[in-house]
Write a protein that holds these residues in place. Structure first.
Motif, PDB file in Angstrom:
ATOM      1  N   ARG A   1      51.922  -3.822  21.464  1.00  0.00           N
ATOM      2  CA  ARG A   1      51.081  -4.308  20.092  1.00  0.00           C
ATOM      3  C   ARG A   1      49.739  -3.850  20.130  1.00  0.00           C
ATOM      4  O   ARG A   1      49.100  -3.932  21.351  1.00  0.00           O
ATOM      5  CB  ARG A   1      51.128  -5.720  19.586  1.00  0.00           C
ATOM      6  N   SER A   2      49.185  -3.164  19.187  1.00  0.00           N
ATOM      7  CA  SER A   2      48.018  -2.606  19.197  1.00  0.00           C
ATOM      8  C   SER A   2      46.991  -3.508  18.721  1.00  0.00           C
ATOM      9  O   SER A   2      45.893  -3.648  19.023  1.00  0.00           O
ATOM     10  CB  SER A   2      47.756  -1.304  18.253  1.00  0.00           C
ATOM     11  N   VAL A   3      47.511  -4.829  17.908  1.00  0.00           N
ATOM     12  CA  VAL A   3      46.866  -5.932  17.395  1.00  0.00           C
ATOM     13  C   VAL A   3      47.518  -6.791  17.942  1.00  0.00           C
ATOM     14  O   VAL A   3      48.646  -7.218  17.673  1.00  0.00           O
ATOM     15  CB  VAL A   3      46.401  -5.731  16.121  1.00  0.00           C
ATOM     16  N   THR A   4      46.940  -8.231  18.222  1.00  0.00           N
ATOM     17  CA  THR A   4      47.284  -9.333  18.867  1.00  0.00           C
ATOM     18  C   THR A   4      47.614 -10.251  17.564  1.00  0.00           C
ATOM     19  O   THR A   4      46.873 -10.116  16.556  1.00  0.00           O
ATOM     20  CB  THR A   4      46.715 -10.005  19.825  1.00  0.00           C
ATOM     21  N   PRO A   5      48.574 -11.341  17.634  1.00  0.00           N
ATOM     22  CA  PRO A   5      48.660 -12.137  16.611  1.00  0.00           C
ATOM     23  C   PRO A   5      47.260 -12.942  16.238  1.00  0.00           C
ATOM     24  O   PRO A   5      47.123 -13.228  15.010  1.00  0.00           O
ATOM     25  CB  PRO A   5      49.730 -13.164  16.908  1.00  0.00           C
ATOM     26  N   VAL A   6      46.510 -13.129  17.316  1.00  0.00           N
ATOM     27  CA  VAL A   6      45.435 -13.992  17.011  1.00  0.00           C
ATOM     28  C   VAL A   6      44.508 -12.961  16.294  1.00  0.00           C
ATOM     29  O   VAL A   6      43.561 -13.547  15.352  1.00  0.00           O
ATOM     30  CB  VAL A   6      44.656 -14.203  18.451  1.00  0.00           C
ATOM     31  N   GLU A   7      44.120 -11.677  16.454  1.00  0.00           N
ATOM     32  CA  GLU A   7      43.527 -10.799  15.947  1.00  0.00           C
ATOM     33  C   GLU A   7      43.944 -10.590  14.238  1.00  0.00           C
ATOM     34  O   GLU A   7      43.161 -10.618  13.392  1.00  0.00           O
ATOM     35  CB  GLU A   7      43.456  -9.474  16.624  1.00  0.00           C
ATOM     36  N   GLU A   8      45.119 -10.541  14.151  1.00  0.00           N
ATOM     37  CA  GLU A   8      45.790 -10.550  12.723  1.00  0.00           C
ATOM     38  C   GLU A   8      45.375 -11.722  11.936  1.00  0.00           C
ATOM     39  O   GLU A   8      44.830 -11.505  10.848  1.00  0.00           O
ATOM     40  CB  GLU A   8      47.064 -10.198  12.709  1.00  0.00           C
ATOM     41  N   ILE A   9      45.630 -12.813  12.324  1.00  0.00           N
ATOM     42  CA  ILE A   9      45.335 -14.038  11.769  1.00  0.00           C
ATOM     43  C   ILE A   9      43.659 -14.132  11.429  1.00  0.00           C
ATOM     44  O   ILE A   9      43.298 -14.521  10.475  1.00  0.00           O
ATOM     45  CB  ILE A   9      45.708 -15.237  12.473  1.00  0.00           C
ATOM     46  N   GLU A  10      42.942 -13.855  12.514  1.00  0.00           N
ATOM     47  CA  GLU A  10      41.332 -13.921  12.400  1.00  0.00           C
ATOM     48  C   GLU A  10      41.178 -12.969  11.280  1.00  0.00           C
ATOM     49  O   GLU A  10      40.162 -13.295  10.508  1.00  0.00           O
ATOM     50  CB  GLU A  10      40.667 -13.599  13.777  1.00  0.00           C
ATOM     51  N   THR A  11      41.463 -11.749  11.117  1.00  0.00           N
ATOM     52  CA  THR A  11      40.996 -10.919  10.085  1.00  0.00           C
ATOM     53  C   THR A  11      41.412 -11.526   8.865  1.00  0.00           C
ATOM     54  O   THR A  11      40.431 -11.401   7.745  1.00  0.00           O
ATOM     55  CB  THR A  11      42.041  -9.511  10.172  1.00  0.00           C
ATOM     56  N   VAL A  12      42.450 -12.256   8.670  1.00  0.00           N
ATOM     57  CA  VAL A  12      42.809 -12.916   7.192  1.00  0.00           C
ATOM     58  C   VAL A  12      41.927 -14.105   6.999  1.00  0.00           C
ATOM     59  O   VAL A  12      41.156 -14.053   5.758  1.00  0.00           O
ATOM     60  CB  VAL A  12      44.095 -13.418   7.388  1.00  0.00           C
TER      61      VAL A  12
ATOM     62  N   ALA B   1      44.042 -27.724  29.312  1.00  0.00           N
ATOM     63  CA  ALA B   1      43.820 -26.627  30.169  1.00  0.00           C
ATOM     64  C   ALA B   1      43.114 -25.267  29.883  1.00  0.00           C
ATOM     65  O   ALA B   1      43.129 -24.512  30.174  1.00  0.00           O
ATOM     66  CB  ALA B   1      45.449 -26.133  30.045  1.00  0.00           C
ATOM     67  N   GLY B   2      42.453 -25.734  28.584  1.00  0.00           N
ATOM     68  CA  GLY B   2      41.265 -24.878  28.033  1.00  0.00           C
ATOM     69  C   GLY B   2      41.878 -23.687  27.131  1.00  0.00           C
ATOM     70  O   GLY B   2      41.295 -22.829  26.527  1.00  0.00           O
ATOM     71  N   HIS B   3      43.286 -23.865  26.688  1.00  0.00           N
ATOM     72  CA  HIS B   3      43.882 -23.096  25.826  1.00  0.00           C
ATOM     73  C   HIS B   3      43.524 -23.415  24.541  1.00  0.00           C
ATOM     74  O   HIS B   3      43.719 -24.416  24.026  1.00  0.00           O
ATOM     75  CB  HIS B   3      45.406 -22.766  26.210  1.00  0.00           C
ATOM     76  N   THR B   4      43.153 -22.252  23.533  1.00  0.00           N
ATOM     77  CA  THR B   4      42.706 -22.537  22.327  1.00  0.00           C
ATOM     78  C   THR B   4      44.058 -22.990  21.328  1.00  0.00           C
ATOM     79  O   THR B   4      45.069 -22.227  21.668  1.00  0.00           O
ATOM     80  CB  THR B   4      42.116 -21.137  21.701  1.00  0.00           C
ATOM     81  N   ILE B   5      44.168 -23.890  20.905  1.00  0.00           N
ATOM     82  CA  ILE B   5      45.496 -24.255  19.878  1.00  0.00           C
ATOM     83  C   ILE B   5      45.054 -24.190  18.298  1.00  0.00           C
ATOM     84  O   ILE B   5      45.981 -24.110  17.615  1.00  0.00           O
ATOM     85  CB  ILE B   5      45.915 -25.729  20.465  1.00  0.00           C
ATOM     86  N   ASP B   6      43.791 -24.053  17.945  1.00  0.00           N
ATOM     87  CA  ASP B   6      43.493 -23.682  16.687  1.00  0.00           C
ATOM     88  C   ASP B   6      42.252 -23.458  16.295  1.00  0.00           C
ATOM     89  O   ASP B   6      41.053 -23.513  17.337  1.00  0.00           O
ATOM     90  CB  ASP B   6      43.414 -25.177  15.845  1.00  0.00           C
ATOM     91  N   ARG B   7      41.902 -22.444  15.160  1.00  0.00           N
ATOM     92  CA  ARG B   7      40.441 -21.894  15.347  1.00  0.00           C
ATOM     93  C   ARG B   7      40.373 -21.528  13.688  1.00  0.00           C
ATOM     94  O   ARG B   7      41.210 -20.813  13.051  1.00  0.00           O
ATOM     95  CB  ARG B   7      40.445 -20.522  16.218  1.00  0.00           C
ATOM     96  N   ARG B   8      39.126 -21.767  13.249  1.00  0.00           N
ATOM     97  CA  ARG B   8      38.847 -21.108  12.218  1.00  0.00           C
ATOM     98  C   ARG B   8      37.330 -20.537  12.207  1.00  0.00           C
ATOM     99  O   ARG B   8      36.258 -21.011  12.216  1.00  0.00           O
ATOM    100  CB  ARG B   8      38.498 -22.530  11.058  1.00  0.00           C
TER     101      ARG B   8
END
Length: 514
Positions: free
Chosen positions: A201-212, A387-394
């Motif tokens: 993948r050239s774009v990760t799911p995080v990047e796709e969602i953040e773009t939206v 554990a430091g893993h991001t589980i949600d972000r806006r």
């Protein structure tokens, strides 16, 4: 960060329109000397003056304020710091100038780099499979076995002339069987490599969602409107109660069951089971989720269909979950009323939680969706587990959350785990000089009971320092340029600070700041 971009945009647009610096300064009502300082990033521009500049250049404020380029700035800085491009690579200090003067080329460079990174990762994955994957070794062995059988049978048929018809027929059958088996193995091998290729993948799911989310500024008007209609069909006096949601769901054919109800039998598709001993907020959440499923599914699907998240099923799955949570929040906390109450208490999250009878995390998410208009404070939101893993972000455009890995370990969100239930605030200063106010609190998550594990997650809102004074959390703090702030980064891989005792990863950047 945006200052350089804004100044360059003003200068390049002015030149493209054939305006002299003196003429544009006259139209803006400022001196040519002051405009010169703005264009060369020596003075900040914002508020009414930025609106005036945009109007004089026939642009919208959003076209001029540099917001759309800030995410690209962070991406190109990572590209500039890639060890594979050193020592002849571009300087990170020229990134903003490049974007300001050649925005289309800047976007193209980022896209090419993403594609290159994807191809490198895919090549590494395939190389690893070729070297270590036992399945691949086995399937190649099967292929060689079937090829040998086909070859030996074909040689017998070719070299031996006096074979009886019955034996020749048996050899032909064996040849056909081995050929079919070889075809099956070859198809399995092709499918194996196709699957490996699809994972690149050239774009990760995080990047796709953040773009939206950034494109929508964390707001979805169609879901808000549908939530207003759904709420109006349920409530009688303006207050959404559990009993009213239960009545509405039962009218839709639902059976509401408590976990301790005896003899309920097998659950149907319209059985809603409420856990015994659950907190009132949990019960409300379950009921609201069922209402959303019944009344807001269509607008959620419409938003999904209209968004550019179709490149990956994982991204669409995560985006659907985010939109469902958004719809529940909108149903329980109507935008207009919630925003008014937030302004009255100066965005005090705990006070809002008591007023609305809901959790810290929902209040944080709702602040990101209902504020920021008309010059009010804009909030970003981040949640992580222990554990430091991001589980949600806006996210917001002018505050970069890390796209990969954990954030800077000095952020208040991680510090809040030491004092569960206690609000922690922090004035953070980033390497580029930008300041932000972080407000974090950890909470227990998951089932509650004697034998249940004590699991905590943390929620954090972030506000630009220039807007933090409008909130209760800015009281008593000097948020100006000379005010005390804690040096932090985005994450270790792209942080330019040297001598940090908390660094956990080698930096990608070539030059560290003192």
């Amino acid at each position: 960060m945006a200052t350089t971009i804004v100044g360059l945009k003003i200068r390049e647009t002015r030149r493209a329109l054939g305006l002299s610096q003196s003429e544009l300064a006259r139209r803006m009502g400022i001196s040519p000397a002051y405009l010169n300082l703005i264009e060369f990033s020596k003075r900040r521009i914002g508020g009414p003056l930025l609106e005036k500049a945009a109007d004089c250049l026939n642009l919208s404020t959003s076209d001029l304020d540099g917001a759309s380029e800030l995410r690209l700035v962070n991406e190109l800085r990572e590209i500039a710091a890639d060890p594979a491009l050193q020592p002849a690579g571009p300087s990170a200090e020229t990134v903003e100038a490049f974007i300001g003067r050649f925005p289309e080329w800047a976007g193209t460079v980022a896209q090419i780099y993403r594609s290159d990174r994807s191809n490198r990762e895919l090549a590494t994955a395939l190389s690893d499979r070729l070297t270590h994957d036992p399945y691949l070794g086995d399937i190649v062995h099967q292929m060689l076995t079937h090829i040998s059988a086909v070859r030996s049978t074909a040689e017998i048929l070719d070299e031996i002339a006096d074979i009886s018809p019955d034996r020749r027929a048996r050899f032909h059958r064996a040849l056909a069987v081995e050929s079919h088996r070889l075809t099956d193995v070859a198809q399995a091998l092709a499918g194996y490599f196709d699957k490996a290729h699809e994972t690149g993948r050239s774009v990760t799911p995080v990047e796709e969602i953040e773009t939206v989310l950034l494109g929508r500024e964390n707001r979805f008007a169609e879901i808000e409107a549908a939530a207003v209609d759904a709420r109006a069909a349920i409530v009688r006096d303006g207050i959404l109660r559990d009993t009213e949601m239960i009545d509405a769901l039962e009218r839709l054919g639902y059976t509401i069951v408590r976990d301790d109800d005896p003899g309920t039998g097998a659950d149907s598709a319209r059985t809603l089971r409420l856990p015994l001993g659950a907190a009132p907020a949990t019960v409300t959440e379950r009921l609201a989720a069922a209402v959303v499923e019944e009344r807001l599914s269509e607008p959620i699907e419409a938003v999904l269909a209209a968004q550019p998240v179709g490149t990956g099923a994982v991204a669409r799955q995560h985006m659907a979950a985010i939109l469902k949570t958004y719809a529940i929040d909108a149903l329980l906390l109507p935008a207009g009323t919630f925003r008014d109450s937030a302004e009255r208490v100066r965005y005090d999250i705990e006070a809002l939680g008591r007023t609305w009878g809901t959790g810290f995390d929902r209040i944080c998410r709702r602040l990101t969706a209902t504020t920021g208009q008309d010059g009010g404070p804009r909030f970003a939101y981040l949640a992580c587990n222990a554990a430091g893993h991001t589980i949600d972000r806006r996210p917001v455009i002018d505050l970069a959350f890390p796209r990969h890995g954990a954030a800077c370990p000095l952020w208040a969100i991680y510090r809040s785990f030491a004092k569960p239930g206690v609000v922690t605030r922090q004035v953070a200063a980033f390497p580029d000089g930008k300041k932000a106010l972080f407000v974090a609190r950890s909470r227990r998550s998951g089932p509650v009971g004697f034998d249940q594990p004590d699991i905590h997650v943390a929620d954090m809102i972030a506000i630009g320092a220039e807007q933090a004074g409008a909130t209760v959390y800015g009281d008593g703090l000097d948020l100006g340029a000379r005010g005390k702030a804690e040096p932090v980064g985005t994450n270790c891989r792209i942080c330019t600070r040297s001598g940090c005792e908390h660094r956990t990863d080698d930096p990608l950047v070539g030059r560290l700041q003192d």
